[in-house]
Design a protein around this motif. Structure first.
Motif, PDB file in Angstrom:
ATOM      1  N   SER A 202       0.844  -1.214   0.000  1.00 29.59           N
ATOM      2  CA  SER A 202       0.000   0.000   0.000  1.00 29.59           C
ATOM      3  C   SER A 202       0.870   1.252   0.000  1.00 29.59           C
ATOM      4  O   SER A 202       0.563   2.230  -0.689  1.00 29.59           O
ATOM      5  CB  SER A 202      -0.890   0.065   1.242  1.00 29.59           C
ATOM      6  OG  SER A 202      -1.748  -1.023   1.300  1.00 29.59           O
ATOM      7  N   LEU A 203       1.937   1.213   0.783  1.00 33.56           N
ATOM      8  CA  LEU A 203       2.802   2.392   0.851  1.00 33.56           C
ATOM      9  C   LEU A 203       3.448   2.648  -0.507  1.00 33.56           C
ATOM     10  O   LEU A 203       3.577   3.796  -0.939  1.00 33.56           O
ATOM     11  CB  LEU A 203       3.901   2.196   1.905  1.00 33.56           C
ATOM     12  CG  LEU A 203       3.444   2.010   3.366  1.00 33.56           C
ATOM     13  CD1 LEU A 203       4.650   2.010   4.293  1.00 33.56           C
ATOM     14  CD2 LEU A 203       2.451   3.087   3.782  1.00 33.56           C
ATOM     15  N   HIS A 204       3.843   1.560  -1.164  1.00 34.00           N
ATOM     16  CA  HIS A 204       4.458   1.688  -2.486  1.00 34.00           C
ATOM     17  C   HIS A 204       3.501   2.410  -3.440  1.00 34.00           C
ATOM     18  O   HIS A 204       3.891   3.317  -4.177  1.00 34.00           O
ATOM     19  CB  HIS A 204       4.842   0.297  -3.005  1.00 34.00           C
ATOM     20  CG  HIS A 204       5.698   0.311  -4.233  1.00 34.00           C
ATOM     21  ND1 HIS A 204       5.167   0.428  -5.497  1.00 34.00           N
ATOM     22  CD2 HIS A 204       7.043   0.246  -4.397  1.00 34.00           C
ATOM     23  CE1 HIS A 204       6.165   0.424  -6.386  1.00 34.00           C
ATOM     24  NE2 HIS A 204       7.312   0.318  -5.742  1.00 34.00           N
ATOM     25  N   ARG A 205       2.240   2.006  -3.397  1.00 32.89           N
ATOM     26  CA  ARG A 205       1.226   2.634  -4.261  1.00 32.89           C
ATOM     27  C   ARG A 205       0.956   4.075  -3.845  1.00 32.89           C
ATOM     28  O   ARG A 205       0.681   4.925  -4.678  1.00 32.89           O
ATOM     29  CB  ARG A 205      -0.092   1.855  -4.211  1.00 32.89           C
ATOM     30  CG  ARG A 205      -0.135   0.637  -5.128  1.00 32.89           C
ATOM     31  CD  ARG A 205      -1.554   0.078  -5.223  1.00 32.89           C
ATOM     32  NE  ARG A 205      -2.069  -0.305  -3.923  1.00 32.89           N
ATOM     33  CZ  ARG A 205      -1.887  -1.493  -3.355  1.00 32.89           C
ATOM     34  NH1 ARG A 205      -1.213  -2.441  -3.985  1.00 32.89           N
ATOM     35  NH2 ARG A 205      -2.391  -1.748  -2.161  1.00 32.89           N
ATOM     36  N   ALA A 206       1.020   4.326  -2.562  1.00 28.61           N
ATOM     37  CA  ALA A 206       0.692   5.676  -2.055  1.00 28.61           C
ATOM     38  C   ALA A 206       1.800   6.691  -2.363  1.00 28.61           C
ATOM     39  O   ALA A 206       1.595   7.903  -2.248  1.00 28.61           O
ATOM     40  CB  ALA A 206       0.444   5.614  -0.561  1.00 28.61           C
TER      41      ALA A 206
END
Lengths: 294, 294
Positions: A186-190
């Motif tokens: 999720s952090l990668h996408r965010a």
């Protein structure tokens, strides 16, 4: 008889907090006064004024940060990623309810927005009121508070941030999800395409397994990973690790520039925190070799 | 009923050592077994096998070194001065009864003699027998043991050593004299003209006054002084300071070479231990300014 808050005991007229999380090591702090106590929907929150460390934030009986040394952790979890990024504008802090990371992030002129996502509003309220040395009693209009679950919040964001700081408690209870691969995804996408994240990855001495697992998990998702350390006196073992995960190549430590005013961090330390003790360097190298052979 | 050694208590069938030296912070270690206990003419000496740190050397109820992390302190107090000196041949260790500094000094081929002056023979005997991880069970013929007073021993020496390592306990009781200017003057005389000394100068966080005083006192006697730090997990605050006093100019950190095998120390760390946190750098600079203005 006055009721004592949970976790506090009275010994011959003196108040003590004894941390009970570890089976084989107990640390007891002599307490002047209970400044704040509340059972929030998430945990038992206290601010205790201690003799040795001044006001301390205590969650479920475990010391999280103190007025004496809390700035070290907050400076190092914030200034390293913000110095590494060439021009951080939008910053997300997950956890960090003591507001110390937000206070440090607000020192960057390029930063235009700081989203602080803390699940427990009581922690923010207590820290702002009773721990101004740590929180800075932050009223910067760039800081936006969300009392929300960090995992859910991160899932909803997409290419919105330059830097994400995961300032979590230990991976037991509510913070456990913040150490899972799905969360790092999720952090990668965010993050924007040149974004980077940092998280605290526990003690290299006492939680070497969690540190190594965190480093490996972040390394699976981010092409560039690097671990650094700082000394946090009130954390067990003193030495603490942080892991960076970045979408683009990280600069050589010698090229990092840092010119903010801080109490622990300076340019030399921000560069040299990447120099690891022999045992730690070896452990990460063995782990990387094993991952490649897999 | 079995008599428990001093400083140990039994809580519901479990043995604990509680350090009692500090008024406001108590640390309790869960103990498996008492491996050694003796009241020497100087102090109460124990080796306790602990759950978290393995065998620990405990003097008058205070943990001095542990099998888990004792090597960090010993490596850093030894390898920094021995790497800074171009060709150390004769080494004097004052204190250091756990034999760890001698073990590290014996890694240098150029070293032909290591004089270890420990006041308490019981400490050496206990460490050799029960803490081989720290002492290395040292049988190197270059190591000479003197069970003698370090202050007297240093007074009698003249231009005899290249490096002197003062590995003392805290400046209370027998070790107090090892923090006095008269002692540093003896060390100056005991060193050859290109010699240098090092001492542990306590915690920058909890004993900042002693650290600063030590740094200033050594700076009065030696023309070149430099402070460095290492992380020692079982010392209060984790961060620990060491002070070098040298007769000749100290090399820039980047020029120090170190190629020994060690668990904590490597060349990067031996160079970078001189990079100090902002608050510490500032404190030493203010102290130097005050000394000059005086």
């Amino acid at each position: 008889m006055i009721r004592l808050p949970k976790y506090i005991h009275n010994s011959q007229g003196t108040l003590w907090l004894t941390e009970d999380e570890r089976d084989n090591l107990k640390i007891s702090y002599r307490i002047k006064e209970v400044l704040f106590e509340e059972s929030s929907p998430f945990q038992h929150v206290m601010v205790l004024d201690s003799f040795d460390f001044g006001p301390m934030l205590v969650l479920d009986g475990v010391v999280q940060t103190t007025s004496k040394d809390g700035h070290i952790y907050n400076e190092m979890i914030t200034h390293v990623p913000l110095s590494v990024h060439p021009r951080p504008q939008d910053v997300l802090i997950i956890g960090g309810g003591d507001c110390g990371a937000a206070k440090e992030a607000a020192k960057y002129e390029s930063v235009r927005r700081i989203d602080l996502v803390e699940i427990d509003e009581a922690v923010v309220r207590a820290s702002k009121r009773y721990m101004p040395e740590v929180s800075g009693n932050l009223s910067d209009p760039r800081v936006h508070y969300y009392y929300d679950d960090g995992v859910d919040f991160a899932k909803r964001a997409s290419a919105a941030y330059d830097v994400i700081i995961v300032d979590s408690s230990d991976p037991v209870g509510p913070a456990q999800m913040l150490f899972e691969p799905a969360f790092y995804e999720s952090l990668h996408r965010a993050l924007r395409e040149d974004g980077l994240m940092v998280c605290q990855s526990q003690s290299p001495i006492f939680h070497g397994d969690i540190m190594e697992q965190t480093y490996r998990r972040i390394g699976h998702i981010f092409p560039h990973t690097r671990l650094y350390t700082a000394v946090v006196p009130t954390y067990p073992g003193g030495l603490w690790s942080f892991t960076l995960g970045s979408k683009r190549e990280l600069p050589e430590p010698e090229r990092i520039r840092f010119n903010k005013t801080a109490s622990y961090a300076n340019q030399e330390l921000v560069r040299r925190c990447f120099s690891l003790p022999a045992f730690l360097k070896e452990r990460l190298e063995l782990s990387a070799d094993a991952a490649r052979a897999h």
